[in-house]
Design an enzyme around this catalytic site. Structure first.
Site, PDB file in Angstrom:
ATOM      1  N   TYR A 142       0.829  -1.205   0.000  1.00 26.19           N
ATOM      2  CA  TYR A 142       0.000   0.000   0.000  1.00 26.19           C
ATOM      3  C   TYR A 142       0.862   1.253   0.000  1.00 26.19           C
ATOM      4  CZ  TYR A 142      -3.154   3.629   1.655  1.00 26.19           C
ATOM      5  OH  TYR A 142      -3.866   4.793   1.779  1.00 26.19           O
TER       6      TYR A 142
ATOM      7  N   HIS B  32      -1.661  16.516  -2.466  1.00 27.68           N
ATOM      8  CA  HIS B  32      -3.126  16.440  -2.522  1.00 27.68           C
ATOM      9  C   HIS B  32      -3.762  16.506  -1.142  1.00 27.68           C
ATOM     10  CE1 HIS B  32      -3.398  12.048  -1.458  1.00 27.68           C
ATOM     11  NE2 HIS B  32      -4.662  12.343  -1.204  1.00 27.68           N
TER      12      HIS B  32
ATOM     13  N   ASN C 270     -14.107   4.304   1.860  1.00 31.37           N
ATOM     14  CA  ASN C 270     -12.944   3.661   2.478  1.00 31.37           C
ATOM     15  C   ASN C 270     -12.833   4.060   3.943  1.00 31.37           C
ATOM     16  OD1 ASN C 270     -10.246   2.379   2.596  1.00 31.37           O
ATOM     17  ND2 ASN C 270      -9.480   4.489   2.600  1.00 31.37           N
ATOM     18  N   GLN C 271     -12.941   5.352   4.211  1.00 33.22           N
ATOM     19  CA  GLN C 271     -12.933   5.850   5.585  1.00 33.22           C
ATOM     20  C   GLN C 271     -14.394   5.987   6.043  1.00 33.22           C
ATOM     21  OE1 GLN C 271     -10.167   9.029   6.525  1.00 33.22           O
ATOM     22  NE2 GLN C 271      -8.920   8.563   4.733  1.00 33.22           N
TER      23      GLN C 271
ATOM     24  N   ARG D  64     -18.537  22.724  49.540  1.00 36.26           N
ATOM     25  CA  ARG D  64     -18.489  21.498  50.336  1.00 36.26           C
ATOM     26  C   ARG D  64     -18.083  20.287  49.499  1.00 36.26           C
ATOM     27  NH1 ARG D  64     -23.491  18.710  52.447  1.00 36.26           N
ATOM     28  NH2 ARG D  64     -24.539  20.610  51.783  1.00 36.26           N
TER      29      ARG D  64
END
Length: 500
Positions: free
Chosen positions: A50, A78, A408-409, A279
C-alpha cells in the site's frame, strides 16, 4: 504536579520535545530503521504494498507512480488542504517529534536518510506553520501532517520566534538561513509521516497538562475562598476521602487544605453546611484528577507506539489500521467533560463570592460603592458566558463523523477536531479561573485579609483595587496567563525569547 500517581511521566515527555532538546537515532534504532527499510524493499519485490507499489486510500487497487519521489510528493500535495488558524508552534514541534519517535521504532520502513534530514530540521528549531482544521484522525492526521511535510521539503511557511513574538517566514528561506537541506520525500517515508495520529496526540498531551493545571488551580482557589470566608474545614478532611477511597478526592482535599490556616475555628454566621460548590469541591476536583490519571495512560501509550500503515513486525509486513485515533478521541472527550466540571465549579464559586447572602455580608458584587459602582458584575457576566460557551462546545466530536473517501474511511474518530475544541474551552476555563481569583483578591481587599506571600501574594499585583469601577478585560486575560504560569509545566507553553 501532573498526577498524584505518576507526577513526572507526561511532564517528562513534554520536556523531551522541548525547544532546546535534540533527537538522534541510537545505534540500535538506526539498525532497526535500516533493517525495516530493507525488509520493505524485499516485500515490494514480491507483493503489493500500500502506498508504495499501489495508490492511496480507495485507489489502493491502482498502481502507484513508478517514481517513488513523484508518488510521495503527490501524496503530500493532494493532502495539503488544511484551513483555519494554525496549531500553536509548541504543539506543532511536539507533533513532528512524535512522528520521529514513532518512525524510529523500526516498524515503518522509512528511508533512514529521510529520518535524519527531518531530525536535523527539528534539532535546529525548524517548525512548520500547520493549519489546525481538516483532519478526520482516521488514516492518521493526514492533512496537518501533510502541511508539515511540505514545509520540511522547502514549501509553505514556518514559525520564526523572535524577541517580539512569533512571525511567519517562507520554509525555503528558513532552511537556507539555518544551512539545512530540504527533506526529499519518497513514497513510503511520506506515507509513514502523514499516516500517524501525532497532531491529535500533540494537542491532547498539551490539553492534558493545561487541564491538570486547571484542576490544581481550582483546588487552590477553593482553599483560598474557604479561608477568606472562614468556612468549616471539615469537608476537606482526609478522613472523608479515605473512607470513600478515590485517590483523586484525597489529592484534591490535600491541595485545598494547603491553602487553609491551621487551627482557625470557623467564622460565626457561616451556614451549618456550605453550598456544594464549596463542600463538594474535593469530590468534583478529585473526580477530574482520577479521570486525568486514567487518560494519561492512554496518551502515553499512544506516544510510545507505532501509528502508521503498513507496518513491519518480526520480518512480516502487516496492512492494518494503527492510524485510527479512536483512543485519542475518547480521551479527548473525557477532557471536554472535565473542563466543563471545573469551569462550572469555579463559576458557581464566583457567584458565591458576589452574593452578600453567601459571602459573609460583604457588599453585593463586591462593589466599593454599590449602586454608583458595580464591582465585579461585568466580570461575572463574562464568566457565565464562558461557561455557556464551554457547554456548547462539549459535544463529543466522535459522534459527528461522516463517511468519506469513497467509503474507504467509513468510520472516523475526529480526534483532532475534539482536541481543537478542548483547547478552546481550556482558554475559556482559565478566564473563569481568573475571574474567580479577581473576586478572591477583592475579598482580601475588603476583609481586609490581603495575601503578601506565597501564591496569592504573587498574584495580588494583577488584581486592581476596585474601589471604583474600571475596565477588567485586560486584567482577566493577564491573570489567566499568570495562573497558567503557576500551574502548567513550561514545556506545554510557548517559549520566551528569540529564535533558535
Amino acid at each position: 504536579m501532573l498526577t498524584e500517581t505518576a507526577p513526572a511521566a507526561l511532564a517528562e515527555l513534554l520536556a523531551e520535545a522541548g525547544w532546546h532538546s535534540t533527537v538522534a537515532l541510537t545505534g540500535d534504532q538506526r539498525q532497526a530503521v535500516a533493517g525495516a527499510r530493507a525488509l520493505l524493499d524485499q516485500a515490494v519485490a514480491r507483493q503489493p504494498v500500500y502506498g508504495v507499489s499501489r495508490g492511496f486510500g480507495p485507489l489502493a487497487d491502482h498502481p502507484a507512480d513508478p517514481d517513488p519521489a513523484v508518488q510521495g510528493t503527490a501524496l503530500i500535495d493532494h493532502l495539503s488542504v488544511g484551513q483555519g488558524m494554525p496549531l500553536p508552534a509548541t504543539e506543532t514541534r511536539l507533533m513532528v517529534w512524535l512522528r520521529l519517535r514513532g518512525m524510529a521504532l523500526g516498524h515503518s520502513g522509512v528511508e533512514p536518510s529521510v529520518w535524519d534530514a527531518l531530525a536535523a530540521q527539528w534539532n535546529a528549531g525548524f517548525t512548520p506553520v500547520v493549519p489546525r482544521d481538516g483532519s478526520l484522525s482516521a488514516s492518521g492526521d493526514l492533512v496537518p501532517l501533510a502541511h508539515a511535510a511540505r514545509a520540511a521539503a522547502g514549501d509553505g511557511e514556518v514559525w520564526l520566534h523572535a524577541a517580539d513574538g512569533w512571525r511567519r517566514e517562507p520554509a525555503a528561506r528558513a532552511l537556507a538561513r539555518r544551512g539545512l537541506a530540504p527533506v526529499r520525500w519518497e513514497a513510503r517515508s511520506a506515507l509513514a509521516f502523514v499516516n500517524g495520529t501525532s497532531a491529535a496526540l500533540a494537542r491532547a498531551l498539551v490539553n492534558h497538562a493545561r487541564l491538570t493545571g486547571l484542576a490544581h488551580a481550582a483546588a487552590a482557589a477553593t482553599g483560598r475562598l474557604a479561608a477568606l470566608l472562614g468556612c468549616d474545614p471539615v469537608p476537606f478532611a482526609d478522613a472523608l476521602g479515605a473512607v470513600r477511597g478515590h485517590p483523586g478526592h484525597r489529592t484534591a482535599a490535600a491541595l485545598i487544605r494547603a491553602q487553609l490556616p491551621e487551627d482557625v475555628p470557623a467564622a460565626t454566621g457561616r451556614p451549618f453546611q456550605e453550598p456544594y460548590s464549596l463542600r463538594c469541591a474535593p469530590q468534583v476536583i478529585g473526580a477530574v484528577l482520577d479521570q486525568l490519571r486514567l487518560q494519561e495512560q492512554v496518551l502515553l501509550t499512544e506516544a510510545e507506539g507505532c501509528t502508521d500503515n503498513p507496518v513491519l513486525v518480526d520480518g512480516h509486513l502487516y496492512h492494518g489500521g494503527n492510524f485510527h485515533a479512536a483512543p485519542l478521541a475518547l480521551a479527548t472527550e473525557q477532557h471536554a467533560v472535565c473542563v466543563h466540571q471545573l469551569a462550572y465549579l469555579m463559576e458557581r464559586q464566583l457567584a458565591l463570592c458576589l452574593d452578600p447572602r453567601r459571602n459573609g455580608g460583604l457588599p453585593p458584587m463586591l462593589a466599593g460603592r454599590p449602586g454608583r459602582d458595580s464591582g465585579l458584575a461585568g466580570v461575572q457576566i463574562g464568566a457565565t458566558s464562558h461557561l455557556a460557551a464551554i457547554r456548547q462546545r462539549s459535544y463529543p466530536a466522535s459522534c459527528t463523523p461522516v463517511p468519506t473517501n469513497l467509503g474507504n474511511q467509513d468510520h472516523v474518530p475526529m480526534a483532532l477536531n475534539g482536541a481543537n475544541t478542548v483547547a478552546e474551552t481550556l482558554d475559556m476555563a482559565w478566564w473563569v479561573a481568573s475571574s474567580l481569583c479577581h473576586a478572591l483578591a477583592r475579598i482580601g481587599q475588603l476583609a481586609p485579609r490581603p495575601a503578601r506571600t506565597g501564591l496569592w501574594g504573587r498574584l495580588a499585583g494583577l488584581s486592581p483595587d476596585l474601589g471604583r469601577d474600571r475596565p477588567m478585560a485586560d486584567a482577566v486575560t493577564a491573570l489567566a496567563a499568570r495562573l497558567e504560569e503557576e500551574f502548567v509545566p513550561g514545556a506545554a507553553r510557548s517559549p520566551e525569547g528569540g529564535d533558535r
